[in-house]
Scaffold this active site. Sequence first.
Site, PDB file in Angstrom:
ATOM      1  N   SER A 259       0.833  -1.205   0.000  1.00 29.34           N
ATOM      2  CA  SER A 259       0.000   0.000   0.000  1.00 29.34           C
ATOM      3  C   SER A 259       0.866   1.254   0.000  1.00 29.34           C
ATOM      4  O   SER A 259       2.067   1.195   0.241  1.00 29.34           O
ATOM      5  CB  SER A 259      -0.886   0.012   1.243  1.00 29.34           C
ATOM      6  N   LYS A 260       0.195   2.379  -0.256  1.00 31.61           N
ATOM      7  CA  LYS A 260       0.901   3.660  -0.251  1.00 31.61           C
ATOM      8  C   LYS A 260       1.564   3.884   1.098  1.00 31.61           C
ATOM      9  O   LYS A 260       2.660   4.421   1.176  1.00 31.61           O
ATOM     10  CB  LYS A 260      -0.092   4.778  -0.561  1.00 31.61           C
ATOM     11  N   ARG A 261       0.867   3.450   2.155  1.00 31.51           N
ATOM     12  CA  ARG A 261       1.427   3.672   3.498  1.00 31.51           C
ATOM     13  C   ARG A 261       2.756   2.962   3.699  1.00 31.51           C
ATOM     14  O   ARG A 261       3.643   3.478   4.364  1.00 31.51           O
ATOM     15  CB  ARG A 261       0.422   3.221   4.559  1.00 31.51           C
ATOM     16  N   ASP A 264       5.294   5.164   2.102  1.00 26.74           N
ATOM     17  CA  ASP A 264       5.550   6.368   2.899  1.00 26.74           C
ATOM     18  C   ASP A 264       6.428   6.038   4.105  1.00 26.74           C
ATOM     19  O   ASP A 264       7.346   6.773   4.447  1.00 26.74           O
ATOM     20  CB  ASP A 264       4.226   6.967   3.385  1.00 26.74           C
ATOM     21  N   GLU A 279      -3.984  14.489  -1.736  1.00 24.36           N
ATOM     22  CA  GLU A 279      -2.882  13.864  -1.010  1.00 24.36           C
ATOM     23  C   GLU A 279      -1.859  13.401  -2.042  1.00 24.36           C
ATOM     24  O   GLU A 279      -2.062  12.399  -2.735  1.00 24.36           O
ATOM     25  CB  GLU A 279      -3.406  12.661  -0.207  1.00 24.36           C
TER      26      GLU A 279
END
Length: 499
Positions: A259-261, A264, A279
């Site tokens: 996932s994007k998380r 990040d 975002e």
Amino acid sequence: MVRVRFAPSPTGPLHIGGVRTALYNYLFARKHNGTFILRIEDTDLTRYVKGAEEYIIEALYWCGIKIDEGVREGGPYGPYRQSERKDIYKQYAEILVNKGDAYYAFDTPEELENLRKEYEGRKQTFIYNASVRNTLKNSLSLPENEWKQLLASGVPYVIRYRMPVNMEISFTDIIRGHITVNSSTLDDKVLFKSDGMPTYHLANIVDDHLMKITHVIRGEEWLPSLPLHVMLYRSFGWEQPLFAHLPLILKPDGKGKLSKRDGDKMGFPVFPLYWPYGETARGFREDGYLPDAFVNMLALLGWNPGTDQEIFSMEKLIKEFSLEKINKAGSRFDPIKAKWFNHIYLQKRPIQTLALEFREILRSKGYHIDLKRIEKLIELVRERVSFVRELWNETSFFFKPPESYDSEAIKKRWKENSPEILNRLSTLFISEKDFNAENLEKKVREWCEKESYNTGTVMHSLRIVIVGTLKGPGIFDIIEWIGRDETLNRIKKGLATIA
Ligand code: GLU
């Protein structure tokens, strides 16, 4: 004739899993001299995000995936944006109603929500299907004159698929093999919504049929929809395409979907390009990845050629690709491996291109250097970097004398006679007509031997005053590049400071 489609919904930036789906479709199409179609599935108005369609197209373009038929290219089965095909779908939903395989349902969202809550209260799940449909408000439960009147009065309604009771639905997926699902576990999915739009299921099947799609290659998250899709094909009496559901791309630790998380948190992108709206999100392109490296990395996340080979150009991928060699299990995304691929491709990149890109970085720092000289510099350090932006870190000392001298290096390598050696080296450098690496190295080595100096001490002392630490490419390559005057200056400055 192979015809495949990539059918994204424009709901935000395209995840690398989506890019991989597009890539596998493209490889398969090219391998079989088929057609690769881009169809934009934008019938869910609530999830539409502006800019997403352009993003998808640009991402495919960046990867070198060429669209044969699509929203911009056009083609014989267009339009290729579902919102522009709106008028097509309703008649197909009605064909199914007339056949008895679908029905009108008038239950309001509030009524359904209340039912859901009621069931939840009893620790049950509400499923709109054969077990309850006769107790609800639809054209199967109401008398004909009543539902016809409702229809005529303009009351909002949806069209639902009439899923049969207790039927074994069997089908085959190229990657997953044979699958059987009992229809009683499925619900009467909405095919046509009260806003006049088809749902994904109806539009997807109708378009795959009308666009003569032969193979549906898509993400594993669509596998649960497949029994319904198979039933729809049967109800329409249409020939089914073949299906291949691709495994997930997993987090680096293998626990769940990437996932994007994760990106990040761990400092890597999960989208091909920078996403500039709302975002924002970083992209492989803006992070300095080369498209060939990105495509090569992505192709191997879920597919393997059955050999140890890892480096594949697009052409090679097309030659080797097959759906049968796609893994069943998910593949972990490995950020270190991604960098490794970029490293390999950066080494193969034309030096002129690298020089042009690095020149921009140098200019932004106020250094205006001739391209030929930049090329020479890059040749010295390119094997140490994986990205163009890393070049500065490896070359900054070519542009400016050291601001400080590494105390560890001095402790280890600076000897009592280092000042004497460097003073005498200066004299040697002044007298050398040919100030090039090869000649200088030869002369210095001969001189060391003649004067019985320890070669290591000479080289390390010189490196400390020129670079400030013990890193960097060959010391004679460095001094050739910075030139005689700068070399002499640095020796002088180093001697003064270190003393
Ligand atoms: N619109 C669907 C998506 O966004 C397409 C799924 C499919 O390929 O059938 O992934």
